[in-house]
Motif scaffolding. Structure first.
Motif, PDB file in Angstrom:
ATOM      1  N   ARG A  10     -34.422  -1.354   5.414  1.00 52.34           N
ATOM      2  CA  ARG A  10     -34.664  -1.472   3.968  1.00 52.34           C
ATOM      3  C   ARG A  10     -35.382  -2.771   3.652  1.00 52.34           C
ATOM      4  N   SER A  16     -28.712  -5.867  -0.282  1.00 51.40           N
ATOM      5  CA  SER A  16     -28.356  -6.924   0.664  1.00 51.40           C
ATOM      6  C   SER A  16     -28.236  -6.396   2.093  1.00 51.40           C
ATOM      7  N   TYR A  17     -28.657  -5.155   2.322  1.00 44.32           N
ATOM      8  CA  TYR A  17     -28.544  -4.591   3.675  1.00 44.32           C
ATOM      9  C   TYR A  17     -29.284  -5.430   4.716  1.00 44.32           C
ATOM     10  N   LYS A  19     -30.057  -8.646   4.763  1.00 38.90           N
ATOM     11  CA  LYS A  19     -29.349  -9.898   5.032  1.00 38.90           C
ATOM     12  C   LYS A  19     -28.099  -9.637   5.881  1.00 38.90           C
ATOM     13  N   GLU A  20     -27.369  -8.580   5.534  1.00 33.60           N
ATOM     14  CA  GLU A  20     -26.128  -8.314   6.250  1.00 33.60           C
ATOM     15  C   GLU A  20     -26.401  -7.721   7.645  1.00 33.60           C
ATOM     16  N   ALA A  21     -27.569  -7.093   7.816  1.00 38.77           N
ATOM     17  CA  ALA A  21     -27.971  -6.642   9.151  1.00 38.77           C
ATOM     18  C   ALA A  21     -28.253  -7.855  10.042  1.00 38.77           C
ATOM     19  N   ASP A  23     -26.941 -10.815   9.722  1.00 40.31           N
ATOM     20  CA  ASP A  23     -25.628 -11.382  10.074  1.00 40.31           C
ATOM     21  C   ASP A  23     -25.012 -10.626  11.251  1.00 40.31           C
ATOM     22  N   LEU A 115     -26.435   0.426  15.408  1.00 33.06           N
ATOM     23  CA  LEU A 115     -25.988   0.159  14.037  1.00 33.06           C
ATOM     24  C   LEU A 115     -27.218   0.145  13.144  1.00 33.06           C
ATOM     25  N   SER A 116     -27.216   0.975  12.127  1.00 31.40           N
ATOM     26  CA  SER A 116     -28.374   1.083  11.254  1.00 31.40           C
ATOM     27  C   SER A 116     -28.030   0.581   9.856  1.00 31.40           C
ATOM     28  N   PHE A 117     -28.879  -0.282   9.336  1.00 35.90           N
ATOM     29  CA  PHE A 117     -28.645  -0.828   7.991  1.00 35.90           C
ATOM     30  C   PHE A 117     -29.829  -0.534   7.086  1.00 35.90           C
TER      31      PHE A 117
END
Lengths: 117, 130
Positions: A10, A16-17, A19-21, A23, A115-117
């Motif tokens: 994205r 915020s995906y 940014k959190e990906a 992390d 893991l997909s964000f």
């Protein structure tokens, strides 16, 4: 040791995906071999010349530069995602490997955890 | 088989946490084991015990809590995602001098490392996005 593939799909800021990906990538790198793939609108996260000040959100694209220090050496970008958005490798803040859809299929196949964000 | 689930969607907006719950229940029905359910991103709102849905709707946080209590399943909430979104346990509430805490019983706050650990330990890690 199980290898992890983290896919970020994205654009930055809209959610915020991204940014959190990032992390999740940094955390995973402490435990397992990890690869990162920018796919679909995710390619916009590493576009040069981002200016998020005017929307009062932190521009996290400089953080991608530290990935190498975290031993995240396998960083890929989808060639077709770049092409569909009128971008080339030269527009990116990172030195990445641009890969075909067939290579992406291979990454999905060879990594134990995706893991997909 | 050993499964873990990652839940990213907030309750009442997205079906993902309902789907995750139904999937988890069915896993146990079919004799599988659940190692951990990890709540990340807006999924942390699943742990808010202060939600009050109308009487004819499901209370999603207490449904998770009973499921975990009855089946001895670990519900872990990413602490960084939770603090940003105002989901606090007693000790975080004290640390940041807030007047209350709101985490549902049987959920615990912990680090993102628990998601990576779930991926390492489990045969399958299944994500329920928004």
């Amino acid at each position: 040791m199980k290898s992890f593939l983290i896919i970020t799909r994205r654009s930055p800021y809209g959610t915020s995906y991204g940014k959190e990906a990032l992390d999740a990538v940094l955390m995973a790198s402490a435990f397992v071999p990890v690869s990162l793939l920018f796919l679909d609108d995710g390619v916009f996260q590493i576009k040069q010349h981002q200016d998020a000040d005017c929307i009062e959100i932190k521009d996290y694209s400089p953080t991608f530069a530290v990935l190498e220090q975290y031993d995240v050496k396998n960083i890929y970008v989808s060639a077709s995602s770049l092409q569909h958005r009128g971008l080339t490798e030269k527009d990116l803040v990172l030195d990445v490997e641009v890969i075909s859809d067939a290579r992406i299929a291979n990454l999905l196949d060879t990594n134990a955890v995706v893991l997909s964000f | 088989m050993i499964f873990s689930l990652a839940v990213y969607g907030s309750p009442y907006t997205y079906q993902s946490s309902d789907s995750a719950y139904q999937f988890a229940r069915e896993l146990l029905n079919q004799g599988h084991e659940i190692y951990r359910i990890f709540f990340y991103h807006d999924g942390v709102y699943n742990a808010n015990r202060l939600t009050i849905p109308p009487q004819d709707e499901i209370n999603i946080s207490s449904r998770w809590s009973s499921f975990a209590g009855e089946n001895n399943i670990e519900l872990v909430v990413c602490v960084a995602s939770a603090l940003r979104r105002g989901v606090l346990d007693d000790s975080e509430s004290r640390r940041y001098e807030k007047d209350t805490h709101n985490i549902e019983q049987n959920f615990t706050l912990s680090g993102l490392g628990q998601l990576i650990d779930a991926g390492i330990v489990s045969d399958r890690l299944v994500t329920f996005g928004s």
